[in-house]
Every structure is written in structure tokens, then in C-alpha cells.
Design a protein around this motif. Structure first.
Motif, PDB file in Angstrom:
ATOM      1  N   CYS A 182      -8.986 -22.499 -49.559  1.00 37.86           N
ATOM      2  CA  CYS A 182      -8.775 -23.952 -49.638  1.00 37.86           C
ATOM      3  C   CYS A 182      -8.880 -24.532 -48.226  1.00 37.86           C
ATOM      4  CB  CYS A 182      -7.416 -24.280 -50.247  1.00 37.86           C
ATOM      5  SG  CYS A 182      -7.049 -26.056 -50.323  1.00 37.86           S
ATOM      6  N   PRO A 183     -10.054 -24.969 -47.824  1.00 40.56           N
ATOM      7  CA  PRO A 183     -10.213 -25.499 -46.474  1.00 40.56           C
ATOM      8  C   PRO A 183      -9.482 -26.814 -46.248  1.00 40.56           C
ATOM      9  CG  PRO A 183     -12.232 -25.787 -47.742  1.00 40.56           C
ATOM     10  CD  PRO A 183     -11.326 -24.914 -48.555  1.00 40.56           C
ATOM     11  N   ALA A 184      -9.084 -27.486 -47.317  1.00 40.29           N
ATOM     12  CA  ALA A 184      -8.368 -28.756 -47.164  1.00 40.29           C
ATOM     13  C   ALA A 184      -6.996 -28.564 -46.520  1.00 40.29           C
ATOM     14  CB  ALA A 184      -8.204 -29.439 -48.518  1.00 40.29           C
ATOM     15  N   LEU A 185      -6.421 -27.373 -46.646  1.00 39.28           N
ATOM     16  CA  LEU A 185      -5.100 -27.126 -46.067  1.00 39.28           C
ATOM     17  C   LEU A 185      -5.068 -27.482 -44.585  1.00 39.28           C
ATOM     18  CD1 LEU A 185      -4.088 -23.746 -47.742  1.00 39.28           C
ATOM     19  CD2 LEU A 185      -2.725 -25.856 -47.760  1.00 39.28           C
ATOM     20  N   ASN A 186      -6.081 -27.099 -43.870  1.00 48.60           N
ATOM     21  CA  ASN A 186      -6.148 -27.380 -42.434  1.00 48.60           C
ATOM     22  C   ASN A 186      -7.293 -28.313 -42.081  1.00 48.60           C
ATOM     23  OD1 ASN A 186      -3.967 -25.570 -41.575  1.00 48.60           O
ATOM     24  ND2 ASN A 186      -5.348 -23.936 -42.277  1.00 48.60           N
ATOM     25  N   GLY A 187      -7.920 -28.878 -43.111  1.00 46.09           N
ATOM     26  CA  GLY A 187      -9.048 -29.756 -42.883  1.00 46.09           C
ATOM     27  C   GLY A 187      -8.707 -31.201 -43.196  1.00 46.09           C
ATOM     28  N   VAL A 188      -9.573 -31.859 -43.947  1.00 43.17           N
ATOM     29  CA  VAL A 188      -9.379 -33.264 -44.311  1.00 43.17           C
ATOM     30  C   VAL A 188      -8.515 -33.326 -45.565  1.00 43.17           C
ATOM     31  CG1 VAL A 188     -10.516 -35.410 -44.959  1.00 43.17           C
ATOM     32  CG2 VAL A 188     -11.612 -33.869 -43.319  1.00 43.17           C
ATOM     33  N   HIS A 189      -7.282 -33.784 -45.408  1.00 41.71           N
ATOM     34  CA  HIS A 189      -6.361 -33.781 -46.547  1.00 41.71           C
ATOM     35  C   HIS A 189      -5.503 -35.051 -46.611  1.00 41.71           C
ATOM     36  CE1 HIS A 189      -4.018 -31.390 -43.383  1.00 41.71           C
ATOM     37  NE2 HIS A 189      -3.470 -32.593 -43.410  1.00 41.71           N
ATOM     38  N   ARG A 190      -5.917 -36.099 -45.938  1.00 42.40           N
ATOM     39  CA  ARG A 190      -5.135 -37.333 -45.915  1.00 42.40           C
ATOM     40  C   ARG A 190      -4.814 -37.838 -47.312  1.00 42.40           C
ATOM     41  NH1 ARG A 190      -6.772 -42.672 -46.395  1.00 42.40           N
ATOM     42  NH2 ARG A 190      -5.340 -44.225 -45.514  1.00 42.40           N
ATOM     43  N   ASP A 191      -5.750 -37.699 -48.253  1.00 44.33           N
ATOM     44  CA  ASP A 191      -5.572 -38.241 -49.599  1.00 44.33           C
ATOM     45  C   ASP A 191      -4.935 -37.244 -50.570  1.00 44.33           C
ATOM     46  OD1 ASP A 191      -6.893 -40.415 -48.570  1.00 44.33           O
ATOM     47  OD2 ASP A 191      -8.812 -39.942 -49.494  1.00 44.33           O
ATOM     48  N   LEU A 192      -4.585 -36.065 -50.102  1.00 42.55           N
ATOM     49  CA  LEU A 192      -4.237 -34.988 -51.034  1.00 42.55           C
ATOM     50  C   LEU A 192      -2.727 -34.820 -51.224  1.00 42.55           C
ATOM     51  CD1 LEU A 192      -7.099 -32.503 -50.073  1.00 42.55           C
ATOM     52  CD2 LEU A 192      -7.068 -34.342 -51.781  1.00 42.55           C
ATOM     53  N   ALA A 193      -2.322 -33.722 -51.813  1.00 38.79           N
ATOM     54  CA  ALA A 193      -0.989 -33.581 -52.408  1.00 38.79           C
ATOM     55  C   ALA A 193       0.135 -33.409 -51.391  1.00 38.79           C
ATOM     56  CB  ALA A 193      -0.987 -32.401 -53.374  1.00 38.79           C
ATOM     57  N   VAL A 194       1.304 -33.918 -51.773  1.00 34.75           N
ATOM     58  CA  VAL A 194       2.542 -33.681 -51.028  1.00 34.75           C
ATOM     59  C   VAL A 194       3.609 -33.046 -51.921  1.00 34.75           C
ATOM     60  CG1 VAL A 194       2.119 -35.570 -49.401  1.00 34.75           C
ATOM     61  CG2 VAL A 194       3.457 -36.007 -51.474  1.00 34.75           C
ATOM     62  N   LEU A 195       3.336 -32.946 -53.220  1.00 40.65           N
ATOM     63  CA  LEU A 195       4.261 -32.348 -54.181  1.00 40.65           C
ATOM     64  C   LEU A 195       3.536 -31.291 -55.013  1.00 40.65           C
ATOM     65  CD1 LEU A 195       6.060 -35.532 -55.566  1.00 40.65           C
ATOM     66  CD2 LEU A 195       7.197 -33.678 -54.322  1.00 40.65           C
ATOM     67  N   GLY A 196       4.200 -30.165 -55.251  1.00 42.09           N
ATOM     68  CA  GLY A 196       3.708 -29.178 -56.199  1.00 42.09           C
ATOM     69  C   GLY A 196       2.469 -28.415 -55.792  1.00 42.09           C
ATOM     70  N   HIS A 197       2.015 -28.554 -54.545  1.00 41.61           N
ATOM     71  CA  HIS A 197       0.803 -27.855 -54.139  1.00 41.61           C
ATOM     72  C   HIS A 197       1.112 -26.413 -53.749  1.00 41.61           C
ATOM     73  CE1 HIS A 197       2.092 -28.450 -49.956  1.00 41.61           C
ATOM     74  NE2 HIS A 197       2.306 -29.728 -50.269  1.00 41.61           N
ATOM     75  N   SER A 198       0.067 -25.638 -53.532  1.00 43.58           N
ATOM     76  CA  SER A 198       0.234 -24.238 -53.139  1.00 43.58           C
ATOM     77  C   SER A 198      -0.767 -23.900 -52.042  1.00 43.58           C
ATOM     78  CB  SER A 198       0.011 -23.313 -54.345  1.00 43.58           C
ATOM     79  OG  SER A 198      -1.378 -23.229 -54.674  1.00 43.58           O
ATOM     80  N   GLU A 199      -0.682 -22.697 -51.533  1.00 39.24           N
ATOM     81  CA  GLU A 199      -1.631 -22.270 -50.509  1.00 39.24           C
ATOM     82  C   GLU A 199      -3.044 -22.164 -51.062  1.00 39.24           C
ATOM     83  OE1 GLU A 199      -1.011 -18.273 -49.162  1.00 39.24           O
ATOM     84  OE2 GLU A 199      -0.216 -17.637 -51.097  1.00 39.24           O
ATOM     85  N   HIS A 200      -3.161 -22.214 -52.381  1.00 37.99           N
ATOM     86  CA  HIS A 200      -4.474 -22.065 -53.014  1.00 37.99           C
ATOM     87  C   HIS A 200      -5.149 -23.409 -53.288  1.00 37.99           C
ATOM     88  CE1 HIS A 200      -3.788 -17.775 -53.658  1.00 37.99           C
ATOM     89  NE2 HIS A 200      -2.555 -18.101 -54.011  1.00 37.99           N
ATOM     90  N   CYS A 201      -4.379 -24.506 -53.300  1.00 37.94           N
ATOM     91  CA  CYS A 201      -4.983 -25.803 -53.612  1.00 37.94           C
ATOM     92  C   CYS A 201      -4.012 -26.933 -53.300  1.00 37.94           C
ATOM     93  CB  CYS A 201      -5.371 -25.869 -55.087  1.00 37.94           C
ATOM     94  SG  CYS A 201      -6.208 -27.395 -55.568  1.00 37.94           S
ATOM     95  N   VAL A 202      -4.534 -27.991 -52.671  1.00 45.00           N
ATOM     96  CA  VAL A 202      -3.732 -29.182 -52.383  1.00 45.00           C
ATOM     97  C   VAL A 202      -4.392 -30.430 -52.976  1.00 45.00           C
ATOM     98  CG1 VAL A 202      -2.665 -28.235 -50.318  1.00 45.00           C
ATOM     99  CG2 VAL A 202      -4.852 -29.450 -50.121  1.00 45.00           C
ATOM    100  N   ALA A 203      -5.253 -30.232 -53.987  1.00 43.31           N
ATOM    101  CA  ALA A 203      -5.953 -31.356 -54.610  1.00 43.31           C
ATOM    102  C   ALA A 203      -4.984 -32.203 -55.429  1.00 43.31           C
ATOM    103  CB  ALA A 203      -7.082 -30.846 -55.500  1.00 43.31           C
ATOM    104  N   THR A 204      -5.372 -33.447 -55.669  1.00 43.10           N
ATOM    105  CA  THR A 204      -4.599 -34.348 -56.534  1.00 43.10           C
ATOM    106  C   THR A 204      -5.413 -34.697 -57.775  1.00 43.10           C
ATOM    107  OG1 THR A 204      -5.437 -36.226 -55.257  1.00 43.10           O
ATOM    108  CG2 THR A 204      -3.251 -35.393 -54.694  1.00 43.10           C
ATOM    109  N   HIS A 205      -4.703 -35.029 -58.838  1.00 46.96           N
ATOM    110  CA  HIS A 205      -5.368 -35.473 -60.057  1.00 46.96           C
ATOM    111  C   HIS A 205      -5.755 -36.942 -59.898  1.00 46.96           C
ATOM    112  CE1 HIS A 205      -6.000 -36.417 -64.336  1.00 46.96           C
ATOM    113  NE2 HIS A 205      -6.290 -35.143 -64.437  1.00 46.96           N
ATOM    114  N   PRO A 206      -6.969 -37.329 -60.280  1.00 44.90           N
ATOM    115  CA  PRO A 206      -7.444 -38.675 -59.966  1.00 44.90           C
ATOM    116  C   PRO A 206      -7.142 -39.749 -61.007  1.00 44.90           C
ATOM    117  CG  PRO A 206      -9.252 -37.403 -60.842  1.00 44.90           C
ATOM    118  CD  PRO A 206      -8.067 -36.483 -60.797  1.00 44.90           C
ATOM    119  N   SER A 207      -6.685 -39.374 -62.203  1.00 45.98           N
ATOM    120  CA  SER A 207      -6.579 -40.359 -63.291  1.00 45.98           C
ATOM    121  C   SER A 207      -5.412 -41.316 -63.105  1.00 45.98           C
ATOM    122  CB  SER A 207      -6.422 -39.647 -64.639  1.00 45.98           C
ATOM    123  OG  SER A 207      -6.178 -40.578 -65.672  1.00 45.98           O
TER     124      SER A 207
END
Length: 333
Positions: free
Chosen positions: A138-163
Motif C-alpha cells: 500500500c504505497p498510500a501509507l507513506n505517499g499521497v494520502h490526504r484524502d484517505l482513511a483515519v478510522l479502521g484502516h490497516s497496514e494493508h490499505c488506507v482507502a476510503t469508500h466513495p459513496s
């Protein structure tokens, strides 16, 4: 684009059976998300099963006094429905805050719930992504993640649901109707989605071939109101930095019932159980709303560049709850 086969299903049963016959099948309805992913090379189905013309495009009342929304109801029709606007205001507001008018005329209810994350690493096939290809990182962990998760994320993914819609439906205690090879079942929207854990590629608990046929909303008791607000970088056609859907019933200056869900903060719509527990029976005051919002966000673990989401979510929740409480006595919304 990779060549693919196409089948227009004549029934939900035919669609599910066709899906079972191929390991590379995907359902197609409005296509506003799937077609984009195919163009990017993220999705490469060998068979597209068109369910967009199935008779699931109605909004009907239920015997209990709620609504049953067909899976192929267009977003624009859903937002404009008079009962949705008057009794399920948060849902109408959430749909209108998503995408553009043109896309809402094409996007469907079921497709909206199942859209994939807009994380830039997921959408770029030249980059590793555990959600797209498990085990690659998951390159977002140390990359571009301004829009991504602050709750419930893991070392494997910090994506957010878009709906946006899913956030409102979670707060409204909606239930998804599913047609599967083993029969029909229902799933609460709040239980439909999963956190990434070590399987970031799995967005939901649905099994391969499961087809969403509708969404059911429970009846709204008199005096219960709802609202949805979204903070984003521009005024239209932008995904949420933070969004809040709230349902509130205030009687005699105290909170009789509350439901709160956040968008833009996690891999799924985040139902704030701790906030609801803090609110129930509490005075309908700003102090109570602040305490509840703080309880909801207590477990937040911001990344390097998205810590601003925590106070933004707190302030947005307090504002939505305050506005809802001031409309006490105006009837259901």
C-alpha cells in the motif's frame, strides 16, 4: 480495452446463473464506475452481464410504512422522489451531493453502493495496490494520502469508500435485498461493507455472483428528522473529505433517538455507535453534540497528511446535529 463478452440478463435468476458460469464475470448497470475502471485497466471482465434493464427501477411503499427502492432506480429519480425528499431527507441530500447531474441520470442505486475507491494508487495500474493486487503493498501509507482513511484502516490499505448514498443509508438503518444462487436474503447496509484488515481487495461481505436487487428503508416515526452534509475541496463533483449523515429525534429538550454515520473517514461508511450511545437521553445541547462527536472519533489514527479530517469531522457532526435539533416540532424529514 480488453475484449469481453456481453449478456443482457432477462431476470435476476438468469443474471446470477450467468455469473456462476464464468470466473471473470461482472454485473453492469449504469456503468458510471465500472466503465471508467475498464478504461483504466483496473477492471478486466471477460463477461459483462447487463442488469440495467431488469424490472428493478421502481420505488414502492412497504406494508410497514417504509420504502423499497429498486436496484436500478437512477440516482436522479431517487433524489427527486417526494417521499425520499420529505421523510428521508439525508438520502436525498446525499445523492444530490454526489457526482454531476449527468452522472446521476445514469448511475443506479445498486451500482452506487458497490462503487470502488477513488484512491489514486488503486486507479493507477503502474503502481502497487493491495486492493487491486493483494500482496503488492500500500504505497498510500507513506505517499499521497490526504484524502484517505483515519478510522479502521490497516497496514494493508488506507482507502476510503466513495459513496455518499451509502453513508445516508447506513444512518437510516436501510437494508439491502440480495439475490444469490442459494436464494434471497437481506443485509443491513451498516453490515454490508468490511474494513480492509489483511484482505483489502474485499470491499463487502457479498459473495461472488450476489446481485443487489433493492434497498429497503424502514418507516420514519413522527418527529424524526435527518440530514446529510459533505465537506469537499470544491463545490460540486468532488468526493468527500468528510461527510456526516445524522438522524435525530428531540423531545422536551432531550435526545430520544440518534443515528450518526461518517463518510470519507474509513474503508466503509462509519456508523458512530459510541456517539449514539452518548447522545441517547442526553440534553439536546451543543455540549452534548461535542461530547458525542469526540466519542465517535476517539479511535482515529490519522496519517501524516490527513489529521485535519478529525477536527473537520467533529465540527461537521456538531453543526449537523445542532441544525437538526433546532427544527424540533416541524414533523418528519
Amino acid at each position: 480495452m480488453k475484449p469481453f463478452a456481453y449478456l443482457r440478463a432477462g431476470s435476476a435468476a438468469e443474471a446470477v446463473a450467468a455469473f456462476a458460469s464464468r470466473s471473470d464475470a461482472q454485473y453492469l448497470a449504469g456503468g458510471t464506475n465500472l466503465v471508467d475502471l475498464m478504461r483504466l485497466g483496473v477492471a478486466t471482465p471477460g463477461l459483462l452481464i447487463d442488469v440495467g434493464r431488469l424490472p428493478m427501477d421502481r420505488i414502492d411503499g412497504t406494508p410497514a410504512g417504509g420504502l423499497l427502492i429498486g436496484a436500478t432506480v437512477r440516482n436522479s429519480d431517487l433524489a427527486a422522489h417526494p417521499v425520499v425528499r420529505s421523510r428521508y431527507t439525508a438520502l436525498s441530500q446525499s445523492v444530490l451531493s454526489g457526482a454531476s447531474g449527468q452522472l446521476r441520470n445514469t448511475a443506479t442505486t445498486g451500482g452506487n453502493l458497490l462503487q470502488r475507491t477513488r484512491c489514486t494508487y488503486f486507479q493507477d495500474i503502474t503502481k502497487p495496490c493491495n486492493k487491486r493486487t493483494p500482496g503488492t503493498g500500500c504505497p498510500a501509507l507513506n505517499g499521497v494520502h490526504r484524502d484517505l482513511a483515519v478510522l479502521g484502516h490497516s497496514e494493508h490499505c488506507v482507502a476510503t469508500h466513495p459513496s455518499d448514498m451509502a453513508v445516508a443509508l447506513a444512518a437510516l438503518d436501510a437494508t439491502v435485498h440480495v439475490h444469490a444462487a442459494t436464494g434471497e436474503r437481506t443485509v443491513p447496509v451498516r453490515d454490508l461493507y468490511r474494513l480492509p484488515g489483511d484482505r483489502a481487495d474485499l470491499d463487502t461481505g457479498l459473495r461472488p455472483g450476489d446481485l443487489i436487487t433493492g434497498v429497503e428503508l424502514p418507516p420514519v416515526p413522527a418527529g424524526v428528522r435527518s440530514a446529510y452534509r459533505k465537506a469537499r475541496d470544491r463545490a460540486s463533483y468532488a468526493f468527500a473529505l468528510v461527510s456526516v449523515a445524522a438522524v435525530l429525534d428531540v423531545r422536551d429538550g432531550r435526545v430520544r433517538h440518534a443515528a450518526l454515520a461518517f463518510g470519507g473517514l474509513a474503508h466503509r461508511p462509519w456508523r458512530a455507535d459510541a456517539a449514539e450511545d452518548a447522545l441517547t437521553g442526553a440534553p439536546a445541547t451543543r455540549a452534548s453534540y461535542v461530547q458525542a462527536a469526540d466519542a465517535a472519533l476517539e479511535g482515529a489514527v490519522p496519517l501524516r497528511d490527513n489529521g485535519f479530517k478529525v477536527p473537520l469531522a467533529r465540527n461537521l457532526a456538531v453543526d449537523v446535529l445542532t441544525r437538526l435539533a433546532t427544527t424540533e416540532g416541524e414533523g418528519p424529514s
